[in-house]
Design an enzyme around this catalytic site. Structure first.
Site, PDB file in Angstrom:
ATOM      1  N   LYS A 127       0.941  -1.233   0.038  1.00 55.53           N
ATOM      2  CA  LYS A 127      -0.028  -0.060  -0.064  1.00 55.53           C
ATOM      3  C   LYS A 127       0.848   1.339  -0.023  1.00 55.53           C
ATOM      4  O   LYS A 127       2.091   1.108   0.059  1.00 55.53           O
ATOM      5  CB  LYS A 127      -0.753  -0.135   1.063  1.00 55.53           C
ATOM      6  CG  LYS A 127      -0.294  -0.201   2.643  1.00 55.53           C
ATOM      7  CD  LYS A 127      -1.366  -0.304   3.671  1.00 55.53           C
ATOM      8  CE  LYS A 127      -1.816  -1.598   3.559  1.00 55.53           C
ATOM      9  NZ  LYS A 127      -3.318  -1.538   2.952  1.00 55.53           N
ATOM     10  N   ARG A 128       0.312   2.519  -0.148  1.00 56.51           N
ATOM     11  CA  ARG A 128       0.894   3.622  -0.331  1.00 56.51           C
ATOM     12  C   ARG A 128       1.820   3.802   1.237  1.00 56.51           C
ATOM     13  O   ARG A 128       1.193   3.306   2.322  1.00 56.51           O
ATOM     14  CB  ARG A 128      -0.042   4.883  -0.297  1.00 56.51           C
ATOM     15  CG  ARG A 128       0.577   6.167  -0.089  1.00 56.51           C
ATOM     16  CD  ARG A 128      -0.274   7.223  -0.873  1.00 56.51           C
ATOM     17  NE  ARG A 128      -1.579   7.174   0.206  1.00 56.51           N
ATOM     18  CZ  ARG A 128      -1.740   7.979   1.226  1.00 56.51           C
ATOM     19  NH1 ARG A 128      -0.864   8.655   1.634  1.00 56.51           N
ATOM     20  NH2 ARG A 128      -2.976   7.942   2.025  1.00 56.51           N
TER      21      ARG A 128
ATOM     22  N   LYS B  78      -0.256   4.072   8.028  1.00 58.34           N
ATOM     23  CA  LYS B  78      -0.625   2.666   7.561  1.00 58.34           C
ATOM     24  C   LYS B  78       0.465   1.831   8.313  1.00 58.34           C
ATOM     25  O   LYS B  78       0.391   0.283   8.282  1.00 58.34           O
ATOM     26  CB  LYS B  78      -0.325   2.614   6.046  1.00 58.34           C
ATOM     27  CG  LYS B  78      -1.391   3.419   5.200  1.00 58.34           C
ATOM     28  CD  LYS B  78      -1.305   3.490   3.869  1.00 58.34           C
ATOM     29  CE  LYS B  78      -2.350   4.298   2.985  1.00 58.34           C
ATOM     30  NZ  LYS B  78      -3.555   3.627   3.198  1.00 58.34           N
TER      31      LYS B  78
ATOM     32  N   THR C 188      -8.887  -0.861   0.245  1.00 60.05           N
ATOM     33  CA  THR C 188      -9.400  -1.853  -0.643  1.00 60.05           C
ATOM     34  C   THR C 188      -8.275  -3.030  -1.089  1.00 60.05           C
ATOM     35  O   THR C 188      -8.926  -4.058  -1.427  1.00 60.05           O
ATOM     36  CB  THR C 188      -9.636  -0.982  -2.029  1.00 60.05           C
ATOM     37  OG1 THR C 188      -8.533  -0.241  -2.420  1.00 60.05           O
ATOM     38  CG2 THR C 188     -10.660  -0.105  -1.964  1.00 60.05           C
TER      39      THR C 188
ATOM     40  N   LYS D  24      -8.882  -6.916  -1.806  1.00 56.53           N
ATOM     41  CA  LYS D  24      -8.223  -7.770  -2.884  1.00 56.53           C
ATOM     42  C   LYS D  24      -7.630  -9.022  -2.273  1.00 56.53           C
ATOM     43  O   LYS D  24      -7.533 -10.256  -2.750  1.00 56.53           O
ATOM     44  CB  LYS D  24      -7.392  -6.855  -3.576  1.00 56.53           C
ATOM     45  CG  LYS D  24      -7.897  -5.766  -4.475  1.00 56.53           C
ATOM     46  CD  LYS D  24      -6.765  -4.615  -4.735  1.00 56.53           C
ATOM     47  CE  LYS D  24      -7.526  -3.433  -5.160  1.00 56.53           C
ATOM     48  NZ  LYS D  24      -6.635  -2.167  -5.196  1.00 56.53           N
TER      49      LYS D  24
END
Length: 849
Positions: A577-578, A583, A685, A689
């Site tokens: 992810k970014r 995060k 998201t 996935k």
């Protein structure tokens, strides 16, 4: 009646001008135009295109030439449907959605287009008979550089679902000449290179020169009085020409093809011949360079005034161009009955970046079409809806007041009047509460607050998970919610299962179809029929075999791409992810370092061997994020250098993580790391996935993790850490002291000390001091460890122990994995789009029956 010839050689009757004579396909009494794209016609088309456009035989053609021949054959098939869909929308005068987003992270298009055309078998057979390896040709397609992370990938999934559900829509953004950047890891550090994705052109797009328009900046506004009233005239501005390029977005097994429109900036004056004639060549092209910089790069650095100004110009550029097109299209189909505008047009702004659409629509309705303020404001509010994607303060956009006034003088005047009227309304609700009103104002503290504009002036404000929706109402926009509760809703994000399961994981797709059929292709929630198979030992064994094959594919990909050797028998654990502090890639990295220390210091310690994969890009100006990347790569080197540690651990940083590498990584993943600080991740998201492809999540109760846990049950997910209410209380109390954890937990203390004592970076022991201090002391008066890495570490470590033990029990693990896939259907973007349409857009599907 005349005929139109298609590049494939097909022909069909020329359609009358439906702008003046709207006639649907059914009213004409004709069938939809089709050309057979069977195996033989596909082969003939490919060979013919190579001859006509390249003067090459199949044997002489380069891989890039073959790719373009195959792609343009697929495009021919799409364009038949594209034409029909455009005419049907116009004939029926359907309401249309315009989805404005600064990002659309599309990924490669060719295979997904074949899939949505339900033609993959025909193309594979045709290419096989021509001696062409489809997988090799797919790699020739460049990745469109139109996005960065979740925001743009969500927008791309939405376009796929809109077309697949037959809902008329157009996505609108900027045609960035260079994408975010191409990431290289050199000496363990991120280095950015230009992402020139358009170098070989883009097969899927087509310029639409007749829709080009001008966007104006600078100058001043004169107030002119005449017998018809007061008018505002923009003078002495400079113009940039916006040229649209349209990319067709084909739906799955349907006639509907929607459009992604990207706007490219051009100078109105191509060259200053006088300057050129005098030999001043740089000045001769200066205007071109200044204009075209607007669509040059996605997310230019904005840590300086010029960068902020360029971003402001970008956002206004594509919103103004889009709104001008919308007005023209409406007038062609419906004339000037502005009372029906909200019934025929829906504009959705994806986060605050396109928020200038609000004052721009006001400007066009008042200054161009002659409507009054009240009528225009009513139309704007009924037409525009807003999705909020974050509660992070730095992501709630603000523009310097003076910059907007200078660059967009008429827009600023409209914002002033909007602000005056809003503050008057707020005063009626909160009399005398100046600070509260200023907090909610559009203009305050010498800044333009875009989030306040979007909330105040639209008819719908939605969060992207149920938790996020609650936080918006209870915290971020609480004062607005008290006044305008009817605006607020929450619609949980989704992903297109066509790309993120059917396309990227064909082995699992085949296994699912073998077990429950293929009805889930168009009704993904029917994946739940797979749930009983979690108790079937034979099915679990097949499921595990699919995962192993996908792991083998990833191993080969890494060896070929990065010359990295990975043991496919290890557990595959992924966090992609970014790169952002909230995060918490840092939490993962610290835990790996703790595991390393346990292995090295205790000869009796064992664990399931595990590869930790990281995929992330850090914004070029985000120093601390780039230091986290450096730390991860330093840990990778440390582990590889120790004979015992590398028997149990491997750390791999995927270079230049993009959609194509995600399509290989995600199907191979067994553990999905979703570690955001509770209350910070709006939805996520990537978590969906990974879940859809049978990975088990370890994560906080944040964003859509909450709903994933509800779907799979707490026995099939590893939840750790504080809940969102606890986090918010700690922020309010400001009593958290990470130093106490550092002093009492020897494993954390040892791992953190290794950050700065030369263990990780022997030649630069002080390089990670900023990271170290941010966790223990903070900086410039901010709280230490603001995302509670150390606070949640103990809970995270215990969850990892449980995960490790469960993985060593194959019967339990593969049952959990099957249940995750089975319960993932609700996270399809088809469900998301249906909810948006029912609650906000109210579009009527195109009828092809």
């Amino acid at each position: 009646m005349g005929y139109i010839f298609l590049p494939s050689g097909a022909l069909y009757p020329r359609i009358p001008d439906v702008q003046n004579h709207p006639i649907s396909w059914k009213e004409r009494g004709t069938t939809l135009p089709t050309t057979t794209f069977d195996k033989e016609s596909i082969k003939a088309s490919i060979i013919g295109k190579l001859q006509r456009y390249n003067g090459r035989s199949l044997q002489e053609a380069s891989p890039q030439q073959i790719y373009k021949a195959v792609a343009s054959t697929v495009r021919d098939q799409i364009m038949q449907k594209f034409t029909a869909a455009r005419e049907e929308r116009k004939a029926n005068k359907s309401k249309r959605l315009y989805y404005l987003s600064v990002e659309f992270l599309m990924g490669r298009s060719m295979y997904c287009n074949m899939l949505n055309l339900v033609s993959t078998r025909e193309y594979r057979e045709a290419l096989q008979e021509l001696g062409i390896n489809l997988d090799d040709i797919l790699k020739e397609e460049p990745e469109p550089g139109l996005g960065n992370g979740g925001l743009g990938r969500l927008a791309a999934c939405f376009l796929d679902s809109l077309s697949s559900l037959d809902l008329p829509a157009m996505g609108c953004t900027i045609r960035y000449e260079y994408g975010l950047f191409r990431q290289k890891i050199i000496d363990g550090q991120q280095v950015e290179f230009p992402d020139s994705w358009l170098e070989n052109g883009n097969v899927w797009e087509m310029p639409v020169m007749e829709d080009a328009c001008e966007v104006h900046y600078g100058g001043h506004v004169d107030t002119v009085e005449d017998e018809t009233g007061t008018h505002f005239v923009h003078r002495d501005y400079y113009s940039v020409v916006a040229v649209p390029y349209d990319m067709p977005i084909v739906g799955y097994h349907t006639q509907t093809v929607n459009t992604l429109r990207t706007w490219s900036a051009r100078s109105k004056q191509r060259i200053d011949l006088n300057s050129f004639g005098r030999g001043n060549y740089a000045q001769a092209s200066q205007e071109i360079d200044l204009a075209e910089a607007i669509s040059k790069v996605l997310y230019p650095e904005d840590n300086h005034y010029e960068g902020k100004m360029l971003r402001l110009k970008q956002h206004y550029f594509f919103t103004s161009a889009t709104l001008q097109y919308i007005i023209r299209d409406f007038k062609k189909l419906h004339g000037t009955d502005w009372s029906i505008f909200p019934d025929k047009v829906c504009i959705h702004i994806n986060d605050t970046h396109p928020g200038l659409a609000i004052p721009e629509l006001m400007r066009l309705l008042m200054d161009q079409e002659g409507l009054g303020w009240d009528e225009s404001a009513q139309i704007v509010e009924k037409t525009i809806a807003y999705t909020n994607h974050t509660i992070m303060a730095e992501a709630l956009e603000k523009w310097p007041d003076a910059m907007v006034r200078q660059q967009l003088p008429r827009i600023y005047m409209i914002l002033e009047e909007m602000n005056r009227r809003l503050c008057q309304r707020l005063w009626n609700h909160f009399p005398g509460e100046w600070d509260r009103i200023a907090h909610m104002a559009i203009l305050a503290y010498d800044q333009v607050f875009m989030a306040n504009l979007c909330v105040a002036m639209t008819h719908s404000v939605n969060g992207v998970s149920q938790l996020h929706g609650d936080i918006l109402k209870e915290e971020t926009f609480h004062d607005f919610y008290q006044i305008m509760p009817e605006k607020f809703t929450a619609i949980t994000n989704g992903i297109t299962h066509r790309r993120w399961l059917m396309s990227c994981n064909p082995r699992l797709t085949d296994l699912i179809c073998e077990s429950i059929g293929d009805a889930w292709f168009t009704d993904p929630e029917r994946l739940s029929e797979l749930k009983p198979m979690a108790n079937d030992a034979a099915f679990r064994e097949k499921f595990a075999a699919v995962k192993q094959a996908n792991k083998d594919r990833l191993v080969k990909f890494l060896r070929d791409r990065q010359d990295v050797v990975v043991d496919p028998s290890f557990m595959f654990d992924c966090q992609s992810k970014r790169l952002h502090e909230y995060k918490r890639q840092m939490l993962n990295a610290l835990h790996i370092l703790v595991l390393y220390n346990r292995i090295v210091s205790d000869s009796g310690f064992t664990m399931q061997p595990r590869v930790f994969f990281f995929g992330a890009k850090a914004s070029p100006g985000y120093y601390r994020a780039k230091q986290i990347i450096r730390m991860i790569n330093a840990i990778a080197r440390l582990v590889d250098s120790h004979p015992r540690a590398r028997q149990f651990l491997k750390v791999v940083f995927l270079e230049n993580y993009d959609v194509s590498s995600a399509e290989i990584l995600i199907p191979a993943s067994e553990v999905s790391e979703q570690l955001s600080t509770a209350s910070k991740e709006a939805s996520g998201t990537g978590n969906m996935k990974f879940m859809m492809n049978g990975a088990v999540t370890i994560g906080t109760m944040d964003g859509a993790n909450v709903e994933i846990a509800e779907q799979v049950g707490m026995d099939n997910i590893y939840i750790f850490g504080m809940r969102s209410d606890t986090v918010r209380n700690l922020y309010a109390e400001r009593t958290y002291n990470p130093m106490s954890i550092f002093e009492t937990n020897h494993e954390i203390r040892q791992a953190m000390t290794q950050m700065i004592d030369g263990t990780l970076l022997p030649n630069a022991p002080a390089a990670l001091q900023d990271l170290y201090h941010s966790l223990l002391m903070g900086d410039y008066g901010s709280m230490a460890d603001p995302y509670f890495v150390l606070k949640d570490f103990g809970s995270y470590s215990m969850a990892q122990r449980r995960l490790n033990d469960d993985y060593m029990n194959p019967e339990k693990w593969w049952s959990m994995a099957v249940i995750n896939t089975a319960m993932s259907g609700i996270f399809s973007s088809d469900r998301t789009i249906r909810e948006y349409n029912e609650r906000i857009w109210h579009l009527t599907p195109l009828d092809w029956n």
